[in-house]
Design an enzyme around this catalytic site. Structure first.
Site, short mmCIF file in Angstrom:
data_model
loop_
_atom_site.label_atom_id
_atom_site.label_comp_id
_atom_site.label_asym_id
_atom_site.label_seq_id
_atom_site.Cartn_x
_atom_site.Cartn_y
_atom_site.Cartn_z
N HIS A 64 1.15 -1.38 9.31
CA HIS A 64 2.45 -1.92 8.90
C HIS A 64 3.57 -1.51 9.86
O HIS A 64 3.45 -0.55 10.62
CB HIS A 64 2.81 -1.48 7.48
CG HIS A 64 1.73 -1.72 6.47
ND1 HIS A 64 1.34 -2.99 6.11
CD2 HIS A 64 0.94 -0.86 5.76
CE1 HIS A 64 0.37 -2.90 5.21
NE2 HIS A 64 0.11 -1.62 4.99
N HIS A 98 0.83 -1.21 0.00
CA HIS A 98 0.00 0.00 0.00
C HIS A 98 0.86 1.26 0.00
O HIS A 98 0.58 2.22 -0.73
CB HIS A 98 -0.93 0.00 1.22
CG HIS A 98 -2.07 -0.95 1.08
ND1 HIS A 98 -2.95 -1.21 2.11
CD2 HIS A 98 -2.50 -1.70 0.03
CE1 HIS A 98 -3.86 -2.07 1.70
NE2 HIS A 98 -3.60 -2.39 0.45
#
Length: 292
Positions: A244, A186
């Site tokens: 993340h 992403h």
């Protein structure tokens, strides 16, 4: 006998109301047109500034490097902290599709209106094909890295049990978890889309400066791209704050920046490439012809 004047007065009032509504619609359309013209002019001037474009690269780097520090100062229960939030599902997961749709329309209009040549238009649109190949290739590379660096674990109440299964496919088929180094796809995609859109949209300032056709549809498509670029910046910030691990995000952004450099910063300047945005669209000035 008495109804004639009443009916006439009613018709006159209805005519005045329709005339008033017509004037109001014209005023609203004029205001919308003025705002569209002003907004597109200012956005084109902003994105077309070489200095601001260099600062934009610094901005993206600062977002990825220092943005995660904001996780200690924001509400962890906000909607943007959820993987299942609307923007994450509808936009981030389909970021390349949105980018191709909006940016493809803009490039198509700008190039064709400037040249009226299908071959030149197709050449410029091929940059999006290259971008799609970069996205697909990077995604496969990230999965390969995760496979090569991972191990298979089975969650237990006491902790994790390591299994000697050879690859992720067999591990997941057995109902276990595969844990490896996961580059943030992403962060990569949003960074790459931000750099790509800023590069493509910057050509509109030069397009306007040359007095080429710039009607309301083209200006509207341009502003939609500007809004999408702003959304990608916002969602990139949300991604680095809430999701993340730190190194996974930094590596993803670094790969996205490197992909932009290999294409827009290097290859597209070569004659055997799709060409940089704006290449071959604008007539060369007399001074340039004399100089050459």
């Amino acid at each position: 006998m008495e109804r004639g004047p009443t009916v006439g007065a009613g018709l006159g009032a209805g005519t005045r109301v329709r005339a008033l509504l017509g004037c109001l619609v014209k005023v609203l359309l004029w205001v919308a047109s003025a705002l569209l013209y002003f907004g597109s002019e200012q956005a084109a001037r902003l994105l077309g500034s070489p200095c601001l474009r260099r600062l934009y690269h610094a901005w993206l780097a600062a977002v990825v490097i220092f943005g995660p520090l904001l996780q200690f100062h924001v509400n962890s229960r906000t909607i943007f902290a959820s993987h299942g939030n609307f923007f994450n599902i509808k936009f981030v997961n389909s970021a390349w599709g949105w980018t191709c749709t909006f940016l493809g329309g803009f490039v198509l209009l700008v190039v064709f209106l400037a040249t009226r040549r299908v071959a030149v238009t197709a050449r410029h649109l091929s940059r999006l094909v290259v971008g799609a190949a970069v996205w697909r290739g990077a995604g496969r590379a990230f999965l390969l890295i995760e496979d090569l660096t991972g191990s298979c674990f089975e969650p237990l109440p006491q902790g994790l049990l390591l299994h000697e299964l050879p690859d992720r496919k067999s591990c997941l088929a057995a109902g276990h978890q595969w844990r490896g180094y996961t580059v943030s796809s992403h962060t990569f995609l949003l960074t790459f889309c931000c750099l790509l859109m800023a590069e493509e949209a910057a050509v509109f300032a030069k397009y306007l400066a040359h007095g080429l056709p710039a009607g309301a549809p083209l200006r509207l498509v341009f502003l939609l791209n500007v809004l999408l670029l702003g959304l990608w910046n916002f969602l990139l910030l949300c991604t680095v704050i809430y999701f993340h691990q730190y190194t996974h995000k930094v590596v993803g952004a670094a790969v996205g920046t490197f992909a932009w450099y290999l294409t827009y910063g290097s290859w597209y300047h070569q004659p055997w490439s799709p060409g940089i945005p704006g290449h071959g669209l604008f007539p060369r000035s007399r001074s340039m012809r004399k100089h050459n």
